[in-house]
Design a protein around this motif. Structure first.
Motif, PDB file in Angstrom:
ATOM      1  N   SER A 170       0.821  -1.219   0.000  1.00  0.00           N
ATOM      2  CA  SER A 170       0.000   0.000   0.000  1.00  0.00           C
ATOM      3  C   SER A 170       0.855   1.269   0.000  1.00  0.00           C
ATOM      4  CB  SER A 170      -0.944  -0.003   1.208  1.00  0.00           C
ATOM      5  OG  SER A 170      -0.208  -0.085   2.421  1.00  0.00           O
ATOM      6  N   LYS A 171       2.184   1.080   0.073  1.00  0.00           N
ATOM      7  CA  LYS A 171       3.146   2.191   0.030  1.00  0.00           C
ATOM      8  C   LYS A 171       2.843   3.269   1.082  1.00  0.00           C
ATOM      9  CE  LYS A 171       4.337   1.558  -4.847  1.00  0.00           C
ATOM     10  NZ  LYS A 171       3.585   0.304  -5.009  1.00  0.00           N
ATOM     11  N   PRO A 172       2.800   2.878   2.353  1.00  0.00           N
ATOM     12  CA  PRO A 172       2.510   3.858   3.407  1.00  0.00           C
ATOM     13  C   PRO A 172       3.626   4.896   3.508  1.00  0.00           C
ATOM     14  CG  PRO A 172       3.282   1.803   4.376  1.00  0.00           C
ATOM     15  CD  PRO A 172       3.087   1.536   2.916  1.00  0.00           C
ATOM     16  N   ASP A 177      -0.896   6.180   7.911  1.00  0.00           N
ATOM     17  CA  ASP A 177      -1.234   5.317   6.774  1.00  0.00           C
ATOM     18  C   ASP A 177      -1.215   3.851   7.192  1.00  0.00           C
ATOM     19  OD1 ASP A 177      -1.446   7.500   5.086  1.00  0.00           O
ATOM     20  OD2 ASP A 177       0.584   7.299   4.289  1.00  0.00           O
ATOM     21  N   ILE A 178      -0.198   3.477   7.965  1.00  0.00           N
ATOM     22  CA  ILE A 178      -0.081   2.090   8.425  1.00  0.00           C
ATOM     23  C   ILE A 178      -1.232   1.738   9.359  1.00  0.00           C
ATOM     24  CG2 ILE A 178       1.321   0.511   9.827  1.00  0.00           C
ATOM     25  CD1 ILE A 178       3.803   1.988   8.767  1.00  0.00           C
ATOM     26  N   ILE A 197      -8.664   2.991   1.072  1.00  0.00           N
ATOM     27  CA  ILE A 197      -7.239   2.710   1.230  1.00  0.00           C
ATOM     28  C   ILE A 197      -6.694   2.157  -0.075  1.00  0.00           C
ATOM     29  CG2 ILE A 197      -7.257   2.276   3.732  1.00  0.00           C
ATOM     30  CD1 ILE A 197      -7.365  -0.736   3.051  1.00  0.00           C
ATOM     31  N   GLN A 198      -5.373   2.155  -0.190  1.00  0.00           N
ATOM     32  CA  GLN A 198      -4.730   1.568  -1.361  1.00  0.00           C
ATOM     33  C   GLN A 198      -4.724   0.059  -1.205  1.00  0.00           C
ATOM     34  OE1 GLN A 198      -3.468   3.060  -4.214  1.00  0.00           O
ATOM     35  NE2 GLN A 198      -3.248   0.947  -4.914  1.00  0.00           N
TER      36      GLN A 198
END
Length: 204
Positions: A170-172, A177-178, A197-198
């Motif tokens: 998800s490229k936090p 984000d995490i 979310i991604q």
């Protein structure tokens, strides 16, 4: 949506209180009804790790969370950890499910053994016996054989085990984000879309 069946969110005394706090915020922002229980240990962890005293009194605690999270949405009912007369202690009180986030290994051991020493453990026992969703998010490493056997017993009894393991696809870019990914993926089990979310799209 606040008149639909509620969720029970229980917070025990392990690290990762920030994940539980974000979970509570996203649930309330989604206009959901939450019954919240902090264990005695969770109060201690908040003080020692975050430097914040969470009120024990239910009314004061609700006000505390509203002010801390900055939201007036949803419906929040707070319970003291030893209130065995609370509505959520009864199997006749219907819920969408229960989440213990984070969940100590001590709590997992007592639930696996059918011991209800506080409201959280009693409520978890109710969800198992009523065949309702129960998700436990352990925060411990490494796992001993005792831990693994308790987790296996709970899985066999119908609980879902959700270790707090982040994704990297998800490229936090931030800790938030995490944390958001962890919370949103947890609520995929309830088909609840709290936030975009991604997600994995395939390919390399």
């Amino acid at each position: 949506m606040t008149n639909s069946k509620p969720y029970v969110l229980a917070i025990t005394g392990a690290s990762a209180q920030q994940v539980a706090e974000r979970c509570l915020y996203l649930l309330l922002e989604s206009q959901l009804t939450i019954h919240l229980v902090l264990s005695k240990g969770a109060h201690i962890v908040w003080q020692s790790e975050i430097g914040v005293n969470v009120p024990v009194d239910s009314g004061l605690q609700e006000k505390f969370w509203r002010e801390r999270l900055g939201t007036s949405k949803g419906k929040l009912i707070c319970h003291k950890w030893n209130d065995h007369s609370a509505s959520i202690a009864s199997g006749s009180f219907r819920t969408k499910g229960m989440i213990v986030l984070p969940c100590t290994m001590g709590t997992i051991g007592r639930i696996a053994s059918g011991i209800s020493s506080d409201l959280i453990e009693r409520c978890a026992d109710v969800h198992l016996k009523e065949n309702r969703p129960l998700i436990l998010a352990p925060r411990e490493t490494p796992l001993s054989l005792v831990h693994l056997r308790n987790l296996t017993s709970l899985t066999e009894a119908g609980a879902k085990i959700y270790p707090l393991i982040p994704s990297w696809y998800s490229k936090p870019e931030t800790l938030e984000d995490i944390i958001d990914f962890l919370v949103i993926r947890l609520f995929d089990h309830f088909d609840e879309e709290l936030k975009n979310i991604q997600r994995w799209q395939g390919g390399i």
